[in-house]
Design an enzyme around this catalytic site. Structure first.
Site, PDB file in Angstrom:
ATOM      1  N   VAL A   1       0.868  -1.182   0.000  1.00 39.98           N
ATOM      2  CA  VAL A   1       0.000   0.000   0.000  1.00 39.98           C
ATOM      3  C   VAL A   1       0.900   1.225   0.000  1.00 39.98           C
ATOM      4  O   VAL A   1       2.071   1.167   0.408  1.00 39.98           O
ATOM      5  CB  VAL A   1      -0.950   0.021   1.219  1.00 39.98           C
ATOM      6  CG1 VAL A   1      -1.997  -1.062   1.106  1.00 39.98           C
ATOM      7  CG2 VAL A   1      -0.166  -0.123   2.522  1.00 39.98           C
ATOM      8  N   SER A   2       0.360   2.353  -0.449  1.00 42.74           N
ATOM      9  CA  SER A   2       1.201   3.530  -0.669  1.00 42.74           C
ATOM     10  C   SER A   2       1.465   4.342   0.590  1.00 42.74           C
ATOM     11  O   SER A   2       2.531   4.928   0.739  1.00 42.74           O
ATOM     12  CB  SER A   2       0.562   4.431  -1.736  1.00 42.74           C
ATOM     13  OG  SER A   2       0.449   3.739  -2.963  1.00 42.74           O
ATOM     14  N   THR A   3       0.499   4.405   1.513  1.00 43.62           N
ATOM     15  CA  THR A   3       0.649   5.274   2.674  1.00 43.62           C
ATOM     16  C   THR A   3       0.422   4.492   3.959  1.00 43.62           C
ATOM     17  O   THR A   3      -0.174   3.411   3.967  1.00 43.62           O
ATOM     18  CB  THR A   3      -0.358   6.441   2.618  1.00 43.62           C
ATOM     19  OG1 THR A   3      -1.689   5.903   2.618  1.00 43.62           O
ATOM     20  CG2 THR A   3      -0.155   7.276   1.365  1.00 43.62           C
TER      21      THR A   3
ATOM     22  N   GLN B   1      -3.154   3.439   5.050  1.00 44.98           N
ATOM     23  CA  GLN B   1      -3.825   2.372   4.322  1.00 44.98           C
ATOM     24  C   GLN B   1      -3.421   1.023   4.929  1.00 44.98           C
ATOM     25  O   GLN B   1      -2.380   0.903   5.569  1.00 44.98           O
ATOM     26  CB  GLN B   1      -3.443   2.399   2.839  1.00 44.98           C
ATOM     27  CG  GLN B   1      -3.929   3.637   2.104  1.00 44.98           C
ATOM     28  CD  GLN B   1      -3.438   3.662   0.660  1.00 44.98           C
ATOM     29  OE1 GLN B   1      -2.273   3.406   0.381  1.00 44.98           O
ATOM     30  NE2 GLN B   1      -4.333   3.970  -0.258  1.00 44.98           N
TER      31      GLN B   1
END
Length: 293
Positions: A9-11, A14
């Site tokens: 996941v990017s952040t 999340q």
């Protein structure tokens, strides 16, 4: 066929839980989770996964974009897996390199990527010619003006490109460095790395040290690999070398170890150049007593 899952996941806000659950349902025995941008190719968790993958393993993701945001990066990762005899599978995309259909899809993607690169090259050439005919100088105006922000952007791009090139060769040298340093001198580590490689792909010590320092700086290797190796008894050097070869491939035969030592131009305990399985067996027994295996 062991299945290894990778979820990203990017952040930090999340959660990779839905991906991990899908990977577990698909039969993945181990699952690695990472919080990182998909545009960043230098991801520590992914690098460790690709380093640990063995022949016959399959790297599994829920969707392709969880692994790579660009076609070139995807193909680069799959090439690294294929070089180790491993496979790649995406649960929601028609790619499974263990199947004929998946291989065909991959070939189509590769052809599309090469076509895209050719178009970009042609457009770049045409743009530069057009600029010159209009009296303009091609290139980045920020670089010509020595703008600090532009220079920094170029430095970061070059660093990312260097790490991408290192990632493509990581399987050749990272496992040896992680396992043998700092107990073994760089000279011997280098010879172990180079022994199975063709001459045009062998490493110099300065190039290897630069690569290791770059991986340490980016968190892919611990800084404990960098200190100078301690002095050791010269009688322990050959057992340590043989133990290192055996440790890299526990199933290797005595004759294959002989071949590897001869490729390294390592002399036998009696000073001869031709190794015999009996000599290797003796050194392995000594390595066992020394706690090197």
């Amino acid at each position: 066929m062991p299945l290894i899952g990778y979820a990203r996941v990017s952040t930090d806000d999340q959660t990779p839980l839905p991906q991990s659950e899908a990977l577990q349902a698909a039969g993945c025995g181990e699952i690695h989770e990472e919080h990182a941008s998909g545009g960043n190719r230098a991801r520590p968790v992914l690098a460790r996964v690709l380093e640990r993958v063995r022949k016959g393993d399959t790297l599994v993701v829920v969707r392709i974009d969880r692994l790579a945001r660009s076609l070139s990066h995807l193909l680069e990762v799959i090439e690294r897996l294929e070089a180790k005899g491993a496979f790649f599978r995406s649960l929601q995309d028609p790619i499974d390199t263990a199947s004929p259909q998946g291989k065909f899809t991959l070939q189509v993607l590769g052809a599309a990527a090469e076509f895209e690169r050719a178009l970009i090259r042609e457009r770049t050439k045409a743009g530069l010619v057009s600029a010159r005919t209009k009296g303009r100088i091609g290139g980045n105006p920020g670089l010509r003006a020595r703008d600090p922000a532009a220079l920094r952007k170029v430095r970061l791009a070059r660093q990312d490109g260097y790490l991408d090139r290192l990632n493509a060769t990581a399987a050749e040298w990272v496992p040896h460095v992680r396992r043998l340093r700092p107990d073994m001198p760089w000279e011997d580590v280098l010879r172990l790395i180079n022994a199975p490689l063709p001459p045009d792909r062998r490493w110099s010590q300065s190039r290897l040290l630069r690569a290791v320092k770059a991986y340490v700086a980016n968190g892919f290797l611990p800084d404990t690999v960098l200190p100078r190796a301690p002095r050791s008894d010269t009688d322990d050097r050959l057992p340590a070398l043989v133990a290192a070869i055996k440790g890299a491939d526990p199933d290797i035969t005595l004759q294959a170890i002989c071949d590897r030592l001869e490729a390294m131009r390592e002399r036998t305990p009696r000073g001869r150049s031709t190794w015999q399985p009996s000599s290797v067996k003796m050194l392995l027994e000594r390595a066992q007593k020394l706690g090197l295996l």
